[in-house]
Motif scaffolding. Structure first.
Motif, PDB file in Angstrom:
ATOM      1  N   THR A  65      57.411  -9.200  -5.716  1.00 15.72           N
ATOM      2  CA  THR A  65      58.735  -9.185  -5.076  1.00 15.72           C
ATOM      3  C   THR A  65      58.639  -9.239  -3.551  1.00 15.72           C
ATOM      4  O   THR A  65      59.336 -10.013  -2.904  1.00 15.72           O
ATOM      5  CB  THR A  65      59.525  -7.929  -5.507  1.00 15.72           C
ATOM      6  N   GLU A  66      57.754  -8.407  -2.972  1.00 18.30           N
ATOM      7  CA  GLU A  66      57.703  -8.370  -1.497  1.00 18.30           C
ATOM      8  C   GLU A  66      57.183  -9.681  -0.903  1.00 18.30           C
ATOM      9  O   GLU A  66      57.834 -10.251  -0.024  1.00 18.30           O
ATOM     10  CB  GLU A  66      56.884  -7.168  -1.016  1.00 18.30           C
ATOM     11  N   PRO A  67      56.032 -10.212  -1.358  1.00 19.29           N
ATOM     12  CA  PRO A  67      55.633 -11.509  -0.776  1.00 19.29           C
ATOM     13  C   PRO A  67      56.668 -12.611  -1.010  1.00 19.29           C
ATOM     14  O   PRO A  67      56.884 -13.469  -0.133  1.00 19.29           O
ATOM     15  CB  PRO A  67      54.303 -11.830  -1.467  1.00 19.29           C
ATOM     16  N   GLY A  90      48.634  -0.219   0.525  1.00 18.73           N
ATOM     17  CA  GLY A  90      49.216  -0.953  -0.608  1.00 18.73           C
ATOM     18  C   GLY A  90      50.736  -0.932  -0.535  1.00 18.73           C
ATOM     19  O   GLY A  90      51.350   0.130  -0.573  1.00 18.73           O
ATOM     20  N   HIS A  91      51.349  -2.122  -0.400  1.00 19.63           N
ATOM     21  CA  HIS A  91      52.820  -2.141  -0.269  1.00 19.63           C
ATOM     22  C   HIS A  91      53.519  -3.089  -1.239  1.00 19.63           C
ATOM     23  O   HIS A  91      54.733  -3.132  -1.289  1.00 19.63           O
ATOM     24  CB  HIS A  91      53.212  -2.484   1.172  1.00 19.63           C
ATOM     25  N   GLU A  92      52.741  -3.849  -2.030  1.00 22.04           N
ATOM     26  CA  GLU A  92      53.389  -4.811  -2.947  1.00 22.04           C
ATOM     27  C   GLU A  92      53.327  -4.260  -4.363  1.00 22.04           C
ATOM     28  O   GLU A  92      52.508  -4.689  -5.160  1.00 22.04           O
ATOM     29  CB  GLU A  92      52.654  -6.153  -2.873  1.00 22.04           C
ATOM     30  N   PHE A  93      54.168  -3.274  -4.661  1.00 29.27           N
ATOM     31  CA  PHE A  93      53.974  -2.623  -5.958  1.00 29.27           C
ATOM     32  C   PHE A  93      55.227  -2.536  -6.832  1.00 29.27           C
ATOM     33  O   PHE A  93      56.351  -2.687  -6.363  1.00 29.27           O
ATOM     34  CB  PHE A  93      53.348  -1.240  -5.782  1.00 29.27           C
ATOM     35  N   ILE A 152      47.193  -7.051  -3.485  1.00 26.11           N
ATOM     36  CA  ILE A 152      46.469  -6.944  -2.218  1.00 26.11           C
ATOM     37  C   ILE A 152      46.994  -8.025  -1.280  1.00 26.11           C
ATOM     38  O   ILE A 152      47.065  -9.202  -1.643  1.00 26.11           O
ATOM     39  CB  ILE A 152      44.948  -7.123  -2.416  1.00 26.11           C
ATOM     40  N   CYS A 153      47.363  -7.593  -0.086  1.00 22.29           N
ATOM     41  CA  CYS A 153      47.942  -8.487   0.914  1.00 22.29           C
ATOM     42  C   CYS A 153      46.982  -8.549   2.104  1.00 22.29           C
ATOM     43  O   CYS A 153      46.129  -7.671   2.254  1.00 22.29           O
ATOM     44  CB  CYS A 153      49.280  -7.887   1.320  1.00 22.29           C
ATOM     45  N   GLY A 154      47.122  -9.560   2.940  1.00 22.39           N
ATOM     46  CA  GLY A 154      46.282  -9.675   4.131  1.00 22.39           C
ATOM     47  C   GLY A 154      46.295  -8.406   4.983  1.00 22.39           C
ATOM     48  O   GLY A 154      45.280  -8.002   5.539  1.00 22.39           O
TER      49      GLY A 154
HETATM   50 ZN   LIG Z   1      52.301  -8.079   1.853  1.00 22.93          ZN
END
Ligand SMILES: [Zn+2]
Ligand SMILES: [Zn+2]
Length: 339
Positions: free
Chosen positions: A142-144, A57-60, A36-38
């Motif tokens: 990976t994304e953050p 949801g994008h950090e998967f 979960i991202c901001g």
């Molecule tokens: Zn994010």
């Protein structure tokens, strides 16, 4: 499959939807973990525009279930993660090494369906293999981490530089570790939450300060004997953003990494910026840093396990959001879409 579908601003349903149908250059991923991202929280609260209806949801990370006809580099069973910030490859910025300014930057989980679901379809160009020693949960960072790497690149930390990091949330604690890897000498981290300050010390900070208890400008000057070469604001708060300018030494660099409210305005003293040659840089997403992020995670050079404080299933989104907003001790919350 089950998915969290936002049908309009701030309104979602957990519901059964068809498994996405892939095109010839797509892969279908069974989602293992989605952070979960901001951004997700802002969409949940209805303050962030998205292309409704959309699965956020994008950090998967996950395992490939099916590949399109043209796919050669991936097969069923491969463990993967994605760069959700997909680009067109054709615009001026894409052609000039600045893909994060792509005019068509369409984020998975914002404009296209993302990872708060059992399955997600992704174009092959955004998918990355995971090394064997990298587990799926760690890979969901990976994304953050790739965004943080871009911030570190912009900060141009040289061995021996001193660095101040404002905010010890997931990003601040990742940036801290990257500053350490970059050869920083003294690193000072500020955060009002004790648990986060303690973790900052454990992960490599030399000093952690509670900004609600001490005057951080004075404390930092005493500790470093001077101001810092680099200051990175990881909160997105107008008052800490202004403060960051006072913590940097003449000729130093300030990075505003935290996402500010689009309506916010701040007051700065232009003469001070002029006289001290302060460089202030924004930092947006993750151009060309995904592979480096995967390597650092696989080699254990960045510790993200310590950042995981909560895990929830898809039917617990409200609970997860409550924790995000109310529990000051939380750091990273992960969603686990399995039943
Ligand atoms: Zn994010
Ligand atoms: Zn482009």
């Amino acid at each position: 499959m089950r998915a969290i579908v936002f049908e309009e601003r701030g309104k979602y349903k957990l519901k059964e939807v068809p498994i996405p149908r892939i095109k010839e250059d797509d892969v279908l991923i069974r989602v293992d973990t989605c952070g979960i991202c901001g951004t997700d929280v802002h969409i949940y609260e209805g303050t962030f525009p998205a292309n409704f209806p959309v699965i956020i949801g994008h950090e998967f990370s996950g395992i490939i279930e099916e590949v399109g006809k043209k796919i050669k580099n991936f097969k069923k069973g491969d463990r993967v993660t994605v760069n959700p910030n997909t680009v067109c490859g054709k615009c001026k910025y894409c052609r000039n090494g600045k893909e994060n300014f792509c005019v068509a930057i369409p984020g998975l989980g914002v404009n296209y369906d993302g990872g708060f679901a059992e399955y997600v379809k992704v174009n092959e160009s955004s998918v990355y293999h995971l090394p064997e020693k990298l587990d799926l949960e760690t890979a969901s960072f990976t994304e953050p981490l790739s965004c943080s790497l871009h911030g570190i690149d912009l900060a141009e930390i040289k061995p021996g530089h001193s660095v101040v990091i404002l905010g010890a949330g997931p990003i601040g604690l990742i940036i801290l570790q990257l500053a350490r890897i970059s050869g920083a000498d003294k690193i000072v981290v500020t955060d009002p939450v004790k648990r986060r300050r303690e973790l900052a010390l454990k992960l490599g900070a030399n000093l952690s300060l509670d900004p609600t208890k001490v005057k951080i400008e004075k404390e930092i000057k005493t500790f470093l004997k001077e101001k810092a070469e680099v200051v990175i604001e990881c909160i997105g708060n107008p008052s800490t953003q202004v403060e960051s300018l006072n913590l940097v030494e003449p000729g130093g660099r300030v990075i505003w990494f935290g996402v500010a409210d689009p309506q916010a305005e701040v007051k700065v003293n232009p003469f001070y910026i002029y006289r001290n040659e302060i460089t202030l840089k924004g930092c947006f997403v993750n151009p060309y840093t995904t592979e480096r992020a995967i390597k650092l995670l696989a080699e254990g050079r960045v510790n993200v396990k310590e950042l995981i404080t909560h895990k929830f299933k898809l039917n617990e989104l409200d609970e997860a959001m409550q924790v995000y907003r109310k529990n000051k001790e939380r750091i990273k919350i992960l969603m686990k879409p399995e039943k």
